[in-house]
Write a protein that holds these residues in place. Structure first.
Motif, short mmCIF file in Angstrom:
data_model
loop_
_atom_site.label_atom_id
_atom_site.label_comp_id
_atom_site.label_asym_id
_atom_site.label_seq_id
_atom_site.Cartn_x
_atom_site.Cartn_y
_atom_site.Cartn_z
N LEU A 1 -5.70 -2.31 -1.87
CA LEU A 1 -4.46 -1.62 -1.49
C LEU A 1 -4.64 -0.11 -1.52
O LEU A 1 -4.10 0.62 -0.67
CB LEU A 1 -3.31 -2.03 -2.41
CG LEU A 1 -2.84 -3.48 -2.27
CD1 LEU A 1 -1.83 -3.82 -3.36
CD2 LEU A 1 -2.22 -3.73 -0.89
N VAL A 2 -5.40 0.38 -2.48
CA VAL A 2 -5.68 1.82 -2.55
C VAL A 2 -6.47 2.24 -1.31
O VAL A 2 -6.20 3.31 -0.73
CB VAL A 2 -6.46 2.16 -3.84
CG1 VAL A 2 -6.96 3.61 -3.80
CG2 VAL A 2 -5.58 1.95 -5.06
N THR A 3 -7.40 1.42 -0.87
CA THR A 3 -8.17 1.73 0.34
C THR A 3 -7.25 1.82 1.56
O THR A 3 -7.35 2.76 2.36
CB THR A 3 -9.23 0.63 0.59
OG1 THR A 3 -10.13 0.60 -0.51
CG2 THR A 3 -10.00 0.90 1.87
N VAL A 4 -6.33 0.86 1.70
CA VAL A 4 -5.38 0.90 2.82
C VAL A 4 -4.50 2.14 2.71
O VAL A 4 -4.22 2.82 3.72
CB VAL A 4 -4.52 -0.38 2.85
CG1 VAL A 4 -3.44 -0.29 3.92
CG2 VAL A 4 -5.40 -1.61 3.09
N ALA A 5 -4.04 2.45 1.49
CA ALA A 5 -3.18 3.62 1.29
C ALA A 5 -3.87 4.91 1.73
O ALA A 5 -3.22 5.81 2.28
CB ALA A 5 -2.77 3.72 -0.18
N ARG A 6 -5.17 4.99 1.52
CA ARG A 6 -5.91 6.20 1.94
C ARG A 6 -5.89 6.36 3.46
O ARG A 6 -5.92 7.47 3.98
CB ARG A 6 -7.34 6.14 1.43
CG ARG A 6 -7.46 6.37 -0.07
CD ARG A 6 -8.90 6.41 -0.51
NE ARG A 6 -9.00 6.60 -1.96
CZ ARG A 6 -9.81 5.89 -2.74
NH1 ARG A 6 -10.60 4.97 -2.22
NH2 ARG A 6 -9.84 6.13 -4.04
N ALA B 1 0.83 -1.21 0.00
CA ALA B 1 0.00 0.00 0.00
C ALA B 1 0.87 1.26 0.00
O ALA B 1 0.51 2.27 -0.64
CB ALA B 1 -0.93 0.00 1.21
N ILE B 2 1.99 1.24 0.70
CA ILE B 2 2.91 2.39 0.69
C ILE B 2 3.42 2.62 -0.73
O ILE B 2 3.47 3.76 -1.22
CB ILE B 2 4.09 2.15 1.66
CG1 ILE B 2 3.59 2.20 3.11
CG2 ILE B 2 5.19 3.18 1.45
CD1 ILE B 2 4.63 1.80 4.14
N ALA B 3 3.81 1.54 -1.41
CA ALA B 3 4.30 1.66 -2.78
C ALA B 3 3.19 2.13 -3.72
O ALA B 3 3.43 2.95 -4.62
CB ALA B 3 4.87 0.33 -3.25
N VAL B 4 1.98 1.63 -3.52
CA VAL B 4 0.83 2.06 -4.34
C VAL B 4 0.60 3.56 -4.18
O VAL B 4 0.39 4.28 -5.16
CB VAL B 4 -0.44 1.26 -3.95
CG1 VAL B 4 -1.70 1.95 -4.47
CG2 VAL B 4 -0.35 -0.16 -4.50
N HIS B 5 0.65 4.03 -2.94
CA HIS B 5 0.44 5.46 -2.70
C HIS B 5 1.50 6.28 -3.43
O HIS B 5 1.18 7.32 -4.05
CB HIS B 5 0.50 5.76 -1.20
CG HIS B 5 0.45 7.22 -0.89
ND1 HIS B 5 -0.70 7.97 -0.92
CD2 HIS B 5 1.44 8.10 -0.55
CE1 HIS B 5 -0.45 9.22 -0.61
NE2 HIS B 5 0.85 9.33 -0.39
#
Length: 355
Positions: free
Chosen positions: A331-336, A10-14
């Motif tokens: 993963l986008v949800t976690v990144a938020r 998720a960090i990488a996705v963000h």
């Protein structure tokens, strides 16, 4: 089991969503990262992940292959293709490159350094193994140095192409003793390996120094992931202490799967001012809400305990989600939650002893 792999991805996705070129690396053989990214498989080289990344951003992922990384190092430091092939074909090397304790952790640090040096990525996120092995990850560069400086290693490096006649009596006695224990063929393979390895130690030493410098660089940050439970909190606190002993700090603490406070008014819990129940399950629902609030309160205690042990670290809470994270949308949800916008940002955490 606390969500490290998901958090790393998720960090990488963000970062990719912010237009940065990000690569996430896992050394977890369970392949959970590939699953979370919706990929069938991952290899030892960065694999592009399709997504809505604005230019010039992008996301890549890889799963460490210990032996392939070790092989690449041999090719890099060998004096030529003949020396490299002699090592790679050696049975002793083939055994240690996949089975020697700490090899996986050292190769993970090597891969981090390799990706950093290419200049291809703005951010490299490494999903380490669980705590005890993660400590091996941090100690890996020094462990290799201790191996190269070990007296037995130096003894085994003494036999040269001139044969054992060039070695003193004590070393010959040592080798004969080892032969009786593990077998002459094993010793011959080992001697052949160390003979082929001759001249490469300095390259490994210099590389090890650079790798350790990267781990201690201001550009490297350590993120601690935990769940607000007694066992996970104790494990995370232990790791934070070990990082401190190594002169490394915790940049951020991610508390994962946190229960919310539902804010049930005390009057309702006590049966006062309660509306007439419209269904027979009203009391049970109220009791359930009270139970969940108690869980959230107990979690606050564990979170505060970890905050106290990681002074200066940012704290982020990721709520217990309705579904498991198994794709890019998850993963986008976690990144938020990891990087909330101004409107979503939680109030500052009350730290014990803080003003």
């Amino acid at each position: 089991g606390v969500g490290k792999t998901t958090t790393a991805a998720a960090i990488a996705v963000h970062a990719a969503l912010q237009g940065r070129r990000a690569c996430v690396v896992t050394i977890d053989p369970a392949k959970r990262l590939a699953d979370a990214l919706g990929l069938a498989t991952l290899g030892n080289e960065p694999h592009p992940v399709a997504g809505p990344w604005p230019e010039p951003g992008g996301l890549w992922a890889l799963m460490l292959d210990t032996k392939s990384t070790f092989d690449d190092l041999v090719h890099r430091y060998a004096g030529g293709s003949a020396q490299a092939e002699a090592i790679l074909a050696n049975r002793f090397y083939r055994n240690i490159s996949g089975a020697l304790s700490g090899t996986q952790e050292y190769m993970a640090v090597e891969k981090l350094y390799e990706l950093h040096e290419t200049g291809r990525f703005d951010l490299v996120v490494v999903d380490t193994p669980p705590t005890r092995q993660a400590l091996d990850f941090l100690d890996a560069p020094r462990r290799l140095m201790r191996f190269l400086d070990n007296r037995i290693f130096r003894l085994l490096m003494m036999p040269t192409r001139a044969g054992l006649r060039a070695v003193n009596v004590a070393t010959q006695l040592f080798l004969r003793t080892v032969s009786r224990v593990v077998g002459g063929e094993v010793v011959r393979e080992a001697l052949a390996f160390f003979t082929a390895f001759e001249g490469m130690e300095q390259g490994f030493r210099e590389r090890t120094d650079r790798v350790e410098a990267l781990l201690r660089s201001p550009s490297t940050a350590f993120v601690l992931v935990a769940t607000p439970r007694a066992g996970a909190t104790a494990e995370a606190a232990y790791f934070a202490a070990k990082l401190g002993e190594a002169g490394l700090g915790v940049a951020a603490v991610v508390e994962n799967r946190v229960f919310p406070h539902f804010g049930v008014p005390a009057a309702l819990l006590e049966g006062k001012d309660a509306p007439a129940p419209s269904a027979s399950g009203y009391a049970a629902l109220l009791a359930n809400a009270a139970d969940l609030d108690r869980v959230a309160t107990s979690e606050d205690v564990h979170i505060a305990s970890l905050v106290e042990r990681t002074p200066g670290a940012a704290l982020v809470r990721v709520p217990f989600l309705a579904e498991e994270v198994h794709d890019l949308d998850g993963l986008v949800t976690v990144a938020r939650h990891l990087f909330p916008g101004p409107a979503e940002r939680p109030a500052p955490v009350e730290r014990p002893g803080a003003g």
